[in-house]
Every structure is written in C-alpha cells, then in structure tokens.
Motif scaffolding. Structure first.
Motif, PDB file in Angstrom:
ATOM      1  N   UNK A 190      38.247  44.835  29.376  1.00  0.00           N
ATOM      2  CA  UNK A 190      38.479  45.483  30.717  1.00  0.00           C
ATOM      3  C   UNK A 190      36.721  45.448  31.598  1.00  0.00           C
ATOM      4  N   UNK A 191      35.761  45.264  30.744  1.00  0.00           N
ATOM      5  CA  UNK A 191      34.682  44.896  31.210  1.00  0.00           C
ATOM      6  C   UNK A 191      34.223  44.307  32.596  1.00  0.00           C
ATOM      7  N   UNK A 192      33.736  44.571  33.579  1.00  0.00           N
ATOM      8  CA  UNK A 192      33.041  44.123  34.731  1.00  0.00           C
ATOM      9  C   UNK A 192      32.632  42.331  33.837  1.00  0.00           C
ATOM     10  N   UNK A 193      33.072  41.019  34.754  1.00  0.00           N
ATOM     11  CA  UNK A 193      33.173  39.639  33.734  1.00  0.00           C
ATOM     12  C   UNK A 193      31.555  39.333  34.377  1.00  0.00           C
ATOM     13  N   UNK A 194      31.335  38.420  33.957  1.00  0.00           N
ATOM     14  CA  UNK A 194      30.302  37.544  34.511  1.00  0.00           C
ATOM     15  C   UNK A 194      31.239  36.594  36.239  1.00  0.00           C
TER      16      UNK A 194
END
Ligand SMILES: [Zn+2]
Length: 241
Positions: A190-194
């Motif tokens: 779910x986290x913000x990605x590179x």
C-alpha cells in the motif's frame, strides 16, 4: 542538494557509513567510528532506546523516490517507500492491538483468483485476516470474494493486495506471526512507491507521520528509512574548517 547527491566523491562517501545524529556524537568529531559521509541513522542508537526523529523541514524530492529535508542537526535523505511502509505497518498493528482495524467495505465484492494453496490459506487464516480488516469469502476452489480490505489500504487495488497478503501467509514462520506477516505485506503493497511524485503537503505529512512512529529509522525489511549527514560531515565534504 542534487549536487551533493550526484557528485562522484560525495557518492563514494555517502556509501561509506552512517552518522550519529542527535547523539553526543562519538562518531562526529573523532574518537568514534571513522565516518566519512552520510550514515545510516539506525546504527547510532543503543539497543532498546526509543529513537526520536527531530523536526524536519522538507526541501524537496529527488528522483521521485527520496525526500530531502533539513533537521536541526543535519541533512536528511528519506526513502519515501520505506518511510511510508513503517507508518502504515505501525498503524495497522496498533489498531490490531486495540482490536479495531477499520475495514473499507467494497461497493461490490471483487473476485480474485488464487493458487489452490493460497485459497486454502484464506480459510485457515480467516480470523487473522479478519482481525486486520480483510473480509474474504471462499468462492470455489481457487476464487475468493473480497468484501472488505483494511481501511489503511483503501487506495490499493483489492485483488493485487489480497494476492500479496495471502501469499505472505505461505512464507516461513509461525502461525503466531501471521498477523505480523499480513501487516508487512499490506504496508509494503500500500505504501507510496519509489517513482511516485509527491506534492509538498504529502511530503510534510509523511515526515510528520514518520516522526510519530516507534522506530522511524528502520523499515521492517531491515533497511534504513533514511540516511543523514551532520553539519560536521557537510563541512568535511567541502573542506571547511
Ligand atoms: Zn516495501
């Protein structure tokens, strides 16, 4: 900032080691480890100490992957994925401990194909999944209907999220750490990605959320969430004083 990161000699020193921010600095001014550049901040805290992150003023984003910020004691470079992962992971587990992970109900149940082994895990781990906000229902030997996902993961595609979370249940580990593995998979997915471009508000919010975590300096994969260079390091880079 871009110059610092891109310069050959600086890159070499960045790779070298880690820096003791916020500590009475055995490593900063001689006597300590031979710090030549940006350090991983995790190395500096004695085991068991609750590390705190100072207030950081965001300066910008580099490669849509790293947040650059100024702290009272130095320059910080934060990995946006690792940082957000840490935030989501702690929130999920904190809500789980309180017995209240909020669900995001889907307007329509979403079917997802799993391997037969993973489909069986959905049944075997029904309680673990439910306790983290996954409401899943077996629908044939390989198909599962997704009725709800954790509210923290509301932005994620439900089918890919469930495939990943359930696959994590099949990894090595005790039954006991099933919730932990589900939380890790959910946070990572779910986290913000590179590569995600972040606006100023998102950057400010992420740094504040990270500062509020129990362990802002490491992600659960064991990687650092950030590296930092103290004022003395910067002075050394530029051969000042
Ligand atoms: Zn990850």
């Amino acid at each position: 900032v871009r110059h610092v990161v891109a310069t050959g000699s600086a890159v070499a020193s960045i790779a070298a080691s880690a820096l003791p921010l916020s500590l009475p600095a055995s490593g900063m001014a001689g006597g300590g480890p031979p710090a030549a550049g940006i350090r991983e901040t995790q190395a500096i805290y004695p085991p068991g100490a609750r590390p705190t992150l100072p207030r950081l003023a965001p300066l910008g984003q580099v490669f849509d992957t790293y947040i650059v910020a100024e702290g009272p004691d130095g320059l910080y470079i934060v990995d946006q994925h690792a940082a957000h992962e840490r935030v989501l992971y702690e929130r999920l587990l904190a809500a789980h401990r309180r017995g209240g992970v909020s669900e995001q109900l889907l307007a329509m149940p979403v079917p997802v194909e799993l391997t037969p082994a993973d489909a069986a895990r959905v049944t075997a781990h029904r309680d673990h999944l439910a306790s983290l906000g996954f409401d899943l229902e077996a629908f044939g030997a390989r198909t599962v209907l997704i009725r709800a996902i954790p509210a923290q993961a509301a932005g994620a595609a439900p089918d890919a999220l469930v495939q990943r979370a359930v696959a994590a249940l099949g990894e090595e580990g005790d039954h006991d750490d099933a919730v932990e593995r589900l939380a890790i998979a959910t946070a990572c997915h779910t986290a913000i990605r590179a590569g995600d471009r972040l606006g100023p508000d998102a950057i400010t919010a992420l740094l504040a959320d990270l500062a509020a975590t129990e362990d802002p300096f490491t992600c659960f994969h064991g990687r650092p969430t950030m590296v930092a260079a103290g004022r003395h390091e910067l002075e050394r880079w530029f051969l000042r004083g």
